[in-house]
Design an enzyme around this catalytic site. Sequence first.
Site, PDB file in Angstrom:
ATOM      1  NE  ARG A   1      -3.500   2.424   2.590  1.00 43.59           N
ATOM      2  CZ  ARG A   1      -4.508   2.593   3.434  1.00 43.59           C
ATOM      3  NH1 ARG A   1      -4.826   1.641   4.291  1.00 43.59           N
ATOM      4  NH2 ARG A   1      -5.208   3.712   3.411  1.00 43.59           N
TER       5      ARG A   1
ATOM      6  CB  CYS B   1     -18.181   0.019  -0.439  1.00 41.95           C
ATOM      7  SG  CYS B   1     -17.162   1.482  -0.120  1.00 41.95           S
TER       8      CYS B   1
ATOM      9  CE1 TYR C   1     -11.194   5.862  -1.599  1.00 38.66           C
ATOM     10  CE2 TYR C   1     -13.396   5.816  -0.638  1.00 38.66           C
ATOM     11  CZ  TYR C   1     -12.070   5.401  -0.644  1.00 38.66           C
ATOM     12  OH  TYR C   1     -11.625   4.540   0.333  1.00 38.66           O
TER      13      TYR C   1
END
Length: 421
Positions: A90, A164, A244
């Site tokens: 990551r 999600c 996002y």
Amino acid sequence: MKLAVVGGGSTYTPELIDGFARLRDTLPISELVLVDPAAERLELVGGLARRIFAKQGHSGRIVTTSDLDAGVEGADAVLLQLRIGGQEARLQDETWPLECGCVGQETTGAGGLAKALRTVPVVLDIAERVRRANPEAWIIDFTNPVGIVTRALLTAGHKAVGLCNVAIGFQRKFAKLLDVAPSEVHLDHIGLNHLTWETGVRIGGPDGEDRLPGLIAAHGGTIAADLRLPSALLDRLGAVPSYYLRYFYAHDEVVEELRTKPSRAAEVAEMERQLLAMYGDPALDTKPELLAKRGGAYYSEAAVDLAAALLGGAGSPYQVVNTTNNGTLPFLPDDAVVEVQAAVGAKGAAPLPVPRVDPLYAGLIANVTAYEDLALDAALRGGRERVFRALLAHPLIGQYGYAEQLTDKLIAHNREHLAWA
């Protein structure tokens, strides 16, 4: 009822365990298996999980194992929460795209593609083993990038639904602002995983009164501040984008921020170190407050609700999930995976009808869907040219020079996880 959690050694897991314990009437689990190859982490998490169950009076049995096949044997549902390459991978996803002036993030842009390439082959192998163990088992995917991973599962014919926590987070936030129970809030939630907008906030169900205009008028500043976007943008959109969307609406601003502050991966790695130390304390029998900063808020409630509905229990009839488009958004292919409100039951998820989508959103959704199609092709078949095509198609990249550089960097940083490289 038997559930298995693949990636059960995650520091997220106590959040899930707490939800299973609190909501046992909704999802009555008799056996919960935590599966993870990291045996030391698994025992720390498993020990805390058993203490949480015991403290809250849950009679279910918790088993830990590094044997995937044994863990999923006979499971009614399998929840996937994997991170191939761990926080080190990551950190790379968040770092090397910045060298080209592009967002470095684990699910969006070049970093998101890298994660998809590492993850899809592993998830498909797990899913095949689940199918051999129990062809009727449901697979609930919480592994990012959820849209691409879920599409891979569905394309391969698996009984899968993607999950999600963005939508349930908005539901809880709006319920508090409106002073109603969260169960009363129904979202008109449209788009793709990590590319969604709330275009309506209805009270009582899909046909309820839309309270979104009033919410934006009264609380737009508060909502926008949480998203780190201008409140005037919410006024102009007439909708609430997920956080996002900041990577798209404020790309260059975000890149400058990411270049000058510690990466999220580094922050999470330090949190994980502290959390695992806490989990090893035999006196700890509740999820620690620090876990709330780790991310995944309300993950357990969403997972319980979805699993209960799929397994014929008491889950909510309408839930936001990732599932096959099948004409829901008519400007996308039928086999695309969309994130929308759906009727969920023992037969799976059936998206609710969606009104015409504003071109302001539809254009970006279609663009990212095309990227996801190319990304899945690259994940399934490999090859430098397929990686390049996916990067060139992504709206946050789009220039051939950047796509060339990012292709080389992606392969160099992920070679150990790419069988074809």
